[in-house]
Design an enzyme around this catalytic site. Structure first.
Site, PDB file in Angstrom:
ATOM      1  N   ASP A  38       0.858  -1.180   0.000  1.00 29.15           N
ATOM      2  CA  ASP A  38       0.000   0.000   0.000  1.00 29.15           C
ATOM      3  C   ASP A  38       0.897   1.234   0.000  1.00 29.15           C
ATOM      4  O   ASP A  38       2.013   1.199   0.546  1.00 29.15           O
ATOM      5  CB  ASP A  38      -0.911   0.013   1.229  1.00 29.15           C
ATOM      6  N   GLY A  83      -8.434   0.873  -4.806  1.00 31.46           N
ATOM      7  CA  GLY A  83      -9.277   1.619  -5.734  1.00 31.46           C
ATOM      8  C   GLY A  83      -9.457   3.041  -5.268  1.00 31.46           C
ATOM      9  O   GLY A  83      -9.098   3.387  -4.134  1.00 31.46           O
ATOM     10  N   GLN A  86     -14.654   6.775  -3.068  1.00 29.86           N
ATOM     11  CA  GLN A  86     -15.815   7.510  -3.560  1.00 29.86           C
ATOM     12  C   GLN A  86     -16.011   8.786  -2.753  1.00 29.86           C
ATOM     13  O   GLN A  86     -16.012   8.779  -1.522  1.00 29.86           O
ATOM     14  CB  GLN A  86     -17.079   6.654  -3.485  1.00 29.86           C
ATOM     15  N   ARG A  92     -21.331   6.649  -9.931  1.00 31.03           N
ATOM     16  CA  ARG A  92     -20.642   5.373 -10.125  1.00 31.03           C
ATOM     17  C   ARG A  92     -19.691   5.455 -11.315  1.00 31.03           C
ATOM     18  O   ARG A  92     -18.606   4.890 -11.297  1.00 31.03           O
ATOM     19  CB  ARG A  92     -21.683   4.264 -10.337  1.00 31.03           C
ATOM     20  N   ASP A 152     -21.400 -13.206  -4.910  1.00 31.72           N
ATOM     21  CA  ASP A 152     -22.852 -13.206  -5.114  1.00 31.72           C
ATOM     22  C   ASP A 152     -23.386 -14.638  -5.141  1.00 31.72           C
ATOM     23  O   ASP A 152     -24.466 -14.926  -4.613  1.00 31.72           O
ATOM     24  CB  ASP A 152     -23.199 -12.504  -6.430  1.00 31.72           C
ATOM     25  N   ARG A 155     -23.593 -15.858  -1.678  1.00 28.45           N
ATOM     26  CA  ARG A 155     -24.793 -15.303  -1.031  1.00 28.45           C
ATOM     27  C   ARG A 155     -26.035 -16.075  -1.464  1.00 28.45           C
ATOM     28  O   ARG A 155     -26.904 -16.394  -0.639  1.00 28.45           O
ATOM     29  CB  ARG A 155     -24.944 -13.822  -1.407  1.00 28.45           C
TER      30      ARG A 155
END
Length: 317
Positions: A38, A83, A86, A92, A152, A155
């Site tokens: 990082d 990333g 935001q 987006r 997903d 989930r």
């Protein structure tokens, strides 16, 4: 079968997902050496030190934390979780543009020090980021792919298992398409053990009728929003999903996972990254599988592809 790779994994980004991924890799003994990279030196060194203090309670391994890209040299798998953050009011698309901009700097630096690695993209929007990283790096699609809808799908299987009372490991069903709002469940090929899922309601209590399936699919799509609203980020399940993908590579497992890869004439879909069941092994994303699809499922997958392509087009990809 290809030989299993050695086990040095570089995790790029020491935020919630990256740090949790490093922890999960160590706890599961998935890698002999984990590098956490990082640009925030104090943060990455602190995360690595905290993990190192628990090494005696884990399978033998080494953890390295560094702000020097050289720490990633000759890694066998590189996982990108970093990333753009935001900003308030940012769309987006704007967030995607910022993250793609970051990849234009980061990816060439990584491929310079780890040219032979398999690259796993986790950063969102993962399908767009994967496409951008492929374009920037020039790597073959087998060696650079995204975590896609593996989370997903987990989930989905959890919710089906909870509804039916069977173990999640005996639920075989996939979420495909975008890792996002346009994703879809392949109900027609889903199985519970050896029973087709669509037959389950006719042989058991009416647990998985059309209404129940719609509710489950909606909950899968909105799960991340619910978690983010409550705690600010998703990190545990995505870290575990990423470990499963990494293990498939390092152990040459040839495991079928719904990762995001570049498609070429897949039910007429080309030049877009999205998730379909894919064999993942020592060489990366090796083969895209085509399960039986209904016309509605094919149309849903094409719509999902177009949703991703529209964003990619606006970003010049």
């Amino acid at each position: 079968m290809a030989q299993a790779r050695t086990s040095t994994v570089a995790v790029v980004g020491a935020g919630a997902v990256g740090a949790t991924l490093a922890y999960a890799l160590l706890m599961q003994g998935a890698a002999h050496r984990v590098v956490l990279y990082d640009v925030n030196r104090a943060k990455v060194e602190a995360e690595a030190l905290d993990l190192a203090h628990g090494i005696q309670f884990m399978p033998p391994a080494q953890i390295v934390g560094s702000d020097d890209i050289e720490a990633c040299r000759d890694a066998d798998v590189v996982v990108i979780t970093a990333g753009a953050k935001q900003k308030p009011g940012q769309s987006r698309l704007d967030l995607a543009a910022s993250t793609v901009g970051l990849m234009r700097t980061l990816v060439p630096q990584l491929t310079a020090v780890a040219p032979d690695a398999v690259y796993l993209m986790v950063t969102n929007p993962v399908d767009i980021v994967t496409h951008a990283a492929l374009t920037i790096s020039g790597l073959p699609p087998q060696r650079l792919f995204g975590s896609g809808t593996v989370l997903d799908t987990s989930r989905l299987r959890y919710l089906i298992a909870r509804k039916t009372g069977v173990a999640a490991s005996n639920v075989h069903a996939y979420v495909v398409g975008e890792h996002g709002d346009s994703e879809l469940v392949l109900w027609s090929s889903a199985m519970i053990g050896a029973v087709p899922l669509l037959d389950w309601s006719s042989t058991h209590a009416p647990l998985l009728d059309e209404t129940a399936r719609e509710d489950i699919a909606a909950e899968v799509v909105t799960a991340a929003y619910r978690i983010i609203e409550g705690k600010g980020a998703t990190n545990y399940a995505i870290a575990l999903a990423a470990v499963r993908i990494i293990q498939a590579v390092l152990r040459a497992e040839n495991r079928i996972l719904s990762v995001s890869t570049l498609l070429s004439d897949y039910v007429g879909i080309s030049d877009v990254c999205l998730s379909v069941p894919t064999v993942v092994g020592a060489n990366g994303a090796q083969e895209q599988l085509l399960p039986p699809l209904t016309r509605a499922e094919q149309a849903g997958l094409r719509d999902s592809a177009e949703s991703i392509r529209a964003v990619a087009r606006q970003l010049g990809l």
